[in-house]
Design an enzyme around this catalytic site. Structure first.
Site, PDB file in Angstrom:
ATOM      1  N   LYS A 289       0.812  -1.229   0.036  1.00 43.50           N
ATOM      2  CA  LYS A 289       0.070  -0.013  -0.109  1.00 43.50           C
ATOM      3  C   LYS A 289       0.793   1.207  -0.043  1.00 43.50           C
ATOM      4  O   LYS A 289       1.951   1.568   0.794  1.00 43.50           O
ATOM      5  CB  LYS A 289      -0.870  -0.163   1.278  1.00 43.50           C
ATOM      6  CG  LYS A 289      -2.172   0.738   1.157  1.00 43.50           C
ATOM      7  CD  LYS A 289      -3.229   0.306   0.253  1.00 43.50           C
ATOM      8  CE  LYS A 289      -4.255   1.357   0.464  1.00 43.50           C
ATOM      9  NZ  LYS A 289      -5.175   1.068   1.590  1.00 43.50           N
ATOM     10  N   HIS A 290       0.612   2.192  -0.985  1.00 46.38           N
ATOM     11  CA  HIS A 290       1.588   3.349  -1.237  1.00 46.38           C
ATOM     12  C   HIS A 290       2.987   3.054  -1.174  1.00 46.38           C
ATOM     13  O   HIS A 290       3.888   3.679  -0.302  1.00 46.38           O
ATOM     14  CB  HIS A 290       1.254   4.330  -0.075  1.00 46.38           C
ATOM     15  CG  HIS A 290      -0.303   4.955  -0.085  1.00 46.38           C
ATOM     16  ND1 HIS A 290      -0.586   5.698  -1.155  1.00 46.38           N
ATOM     17  CD2 HIS A 290      -1.254   4.635   0.526  1.00 46.38           C
ATOM     18  CE1 HIS A 290      -1.855   6.016  -1.109  1.00 46.38           C
ATOM     19  NE2 HIS A 290      -2.345   5.437  -0.021  1.00 46.38           N
ATOM     20  N   ASN A 432      12.782   5.771   7.449  1.00 44.06           N
ATOM     21  CA  ASN A 432      13.386   4.773   8.508  1.00 44.06           C
ATOM     22  C   ASN A 432      12.520   3.394   8.498  1.00 44.06           C
ATOM     23  O   ASN A 432      11.404   3.726   8.772  1.00 44.06           O
ATOM     24  CB  ASN A 432      13.578   5.416   9.841  1.00 44.06           C
ATOM     25  CG  ASN A 432      14.854   6.071  10.017  1.00 44.06           C
ATOM     26  OD1 ASN A 432      15.819   5.975   9.395  1.00 44.06           O
ATOM     27  ND2 ASN A 432      14.565   7.318  10.612  1.00 44.06           N
ATOM     28  N   HIS A 538      14.499   5.474   0.114  1.00 48.38           N
ATOM     29  CA  HIS A 538      13.991   6.826   0.121  1.00 48.38           C
ATOM     30  C   HIS A 538      12.790   6.850  -1.045  1.00 48.38           C
ATOM     31  O   HIS A 538      12.652   6.173  -2.078  1.00 48.38           O
ATOM     32  CB  HIS A 538      14.751   7.834   0.080  1.00 48.38           C
ATOM     33  CG  HIS A 538      15.787   7.952   1.201  1.00 48.38           C
ATOM     34  ND1 HIS A 538      17.124   7.633   1.117  1.00 48.38           N
ATOM     35  CD2 HIS A 538      15.431   8.341   2.612  1.00 48.38           C
ATOM     36  CE1 HIS A 538      17.478   7.539   2.543  1.00 48.38           C
ATOM     37  NE2 HIS A 538      16.635   8.230   3.327  1.00 48.38           N
TER      38      HIS A 538
END
Length: 538
Positions: A289-290, A432, A538
């Site tokens: 999800k996302h 993180n 990231h």
């Protein structure tokens, strides 16, 4: 240096096509196109195998050597690199000096160029050797394409068969080509040669083991124009590079509406994650999800793996993307169909699964024919203002690392297996990242936080929520292991994991305070393994 141009006469919008030069490696649709040109009164000029195909179809065609007066030579390396070809393409028809030069040197105008480039990308993709790849670098093709595209005021250039119909349609309707069409074809022509050169230069960089060449180029071919980007006010398109890597770019979509920008991004993330788990060892499911995993598990069957993955975060799984590392079966499809899911991606699907998924028209099913190699090299690219960030793909594998136990207590066999599992998943979680795992399934995932301790707390909180939803008193983090994508800068993150019930930890190590973190683990009776490899994402 720049070249200043003299004032040139304005070309007419509609330009006749009296002569066409055709030289294609992909013969699909060639004969029908050549026949339509012939019927429109166009003289055909061609080379090698293209000329043979046209002749075999009973159509008149002039060999390019008849046009140039020079034979093809040097194993075909020199055949179109000639003033009578490039003059015919580049001549400004309305310029008196150009017309005089054409007359003086016997140069005939070429009004339409149709060229496919040598199949360099396909040659590399099939694993051909160095010499064969070099021989498939086209020289004359790009030169002609660029010449014709530059002179688009007069010349139409085709670089792929999908544009045959548009040209024929204009010839039939208007007895020539319009400037609008020639401009569009010229843009595509330059993009094609740019992508071609990018493929060649990147191949050379790989051959030279050059990780940071002074100039770097990337190219792609449009696969899909998307409804919008991440948000409705953003334009978006999906381009493919030709890399032979099973995944969303090469998958066959069996059903459902078109994939969106976010669907493609999330589906890629899901399939790359599930590929970390060897299908020959155990079935695996990843729910995304996302772009972050909300559940990942292995199991005794694919359906078992799905149930375990779903249990990690049932709330987030709603409307998610599901990836399987094995052929999707009916039992798993039945489980998935119980809630709304956007996309399923798998190497294949059996008839029962196809039937079950087929009853849900909005559910997309993508089949890839295989899994990507999680350990394969490659490049990833990210745009920043005014530039590109290019790096090698994160193909680190925990199974290949020299793991070091740094605590007094050694992990048990089950803990070690779960630690490796957790670290595989952690590699695919936004930093993180903190991942709790128990018995081959994630039980808590904390992603994308500015503080590692916050990620640890969020993951634990999600586990508590899942336990409450399932009517269980104890969250699954009790007795679990935990993975961190980077070192713990302080002991607080590790202590949060211990408070959640984790019994073992895997992390890269390398902090100035490693000794403090190890001491805290020993005090809590945790086993800790250090990998020496970080997995920021990231």
């Amino acid at each position: 240096m720049s070249v200043s141009a003299k004032a040139a006469p304005k070309a007419a919008d509609l330009q006749p096509v009296r002569r066409a030069l055709l030289s294609v490696s992909d013969k699909t649709g060639l004969v029908d196109f050549a026949r339509a040109l012939h019927e429109a009164g166009v003289e055909l000029v061609s080379t090698g195998g293209t000329a043979k195909a046209i002749k075999d179809a009973g159509l008149p065609v002039k060999d390019v050597s008849e046009l140039t007066g020079s034979p093809e030579m040097m194993d075909g390396r020199v055949k179109t690199l000639h003033p009578k070809v490039h003059g015919g393409l580049l001549a400004v028809r309305d310029d008196a000096e150009h017309r005089q030069a054409m007359e003086t040197h016997g140069i005939a105008a070429i009004d339409l160029l149709c060229v496919n480039l040598y199949p360099f990308e396909a040659t590399v993709a099939k694993g051909a050797g160095y010499d064969e790849c070099v021989e498939n670098i086209d020289i004359g093709g790009p030169a002609m394409i660029r010449a014709a595209a530059k002179n688009h005021a007069y010349v139409a250039v085709i670089v792929e068969g999908s544009d045959y119909a548009a040209v024929i349609e204009e010839l039939k309707a208007k007895k020539g080509t319009t400037l609008a069409l020639r401009k569009r074809l010229a843009q595509k022509a330059y993009a094609r040669t740019a992508a071609y050169d990018a493929a060649i230069s990147n191949w050379f960089a790989d051959e030279l083991k050059e990780t940071a060449p002074e100039w770097r180029a990337f190219g792609g071919q449009l696969k899909q124009t998307l409804r919008y980007g991440e948000n409705p006010h953003q334009h978006a398109s999906f381009y493919v590079t030709g890399e032979k890597r099973p995944g969303v770019s090469s998958a066959t979509q069996l059903q459902g509406k078109e994939l969106s920008y976010n669907n493609i991004n999330d589906t890629d993330a899901a399939f790359e994650l599930v590929a970390e788990f060897d299908a020959n060892v155990s079935p695996a499911i990843a729910i995304i999800k996302h772009a972050n995993p909300c559940g990942v598990a292995i199991g005794s069957s694919l359906a078992d793996a799905y149930r375990k993955a779903f249990a990690c975060d049932p709330v987030s799984a709603y409307g998610g993307i599901i990836a399987a590392n094995r052929k999707l079966d009916g039992a798993t499809a039945e489980e998935i169909a119980k809630i709304f899911t956007e996309v399923i991606i798998a190497p294949d699907a059996d008839e029962d699964a196809r039937r079950i998924i087929g009853a849900r028209r909005n559910l997309r099913l993508l089949l890839t024919g295989g899994l990507p190699d999680a350990g394969a090299p490659g490049l990833t690219v990210k745009s920043v203002s005014g530039g590109l960030l290019v790096q090698s793909r994160d193909n680190g594998r925990v199974d290949l690392l020299d793991l070091k136990v740094v605590t007094k207590r050694q992990p048990t066999a089950q803990e070690l297996a779960d630690l490796k599992f957790a670290f595989r998943v952690c590699k695919h979680v936004k930093s993180n990242a903190i991942v709790y795992v128990k018995n081959g399934a994630t039980v808590g995932v904390g992603a994308g936080q500015m503080s590692r301790v916050d990620s640890a707390r969020i993951a634990a909180r999600k586990a508590q929520d899942a336990a409450e939803a399932a009517g269980e008193k104890t969250p699954a983090t009790v007795g679990s292991v935990v993975a961190s994508d980077a070192f713990f800068p302080f002991a607080d993150g590790l202590l949060s994991a211990a408070e959640a019930g984790a019994t073992a930890v895997i992390q890269p190590g390398g902090s100035m305070r490693d000794d403090e973190v190890i001491a805290a683990a020993d005090e809590k009776g945790l086993a800790m393994v250090m990998t020496g490899m970080r997995h920021f994402r990231h």
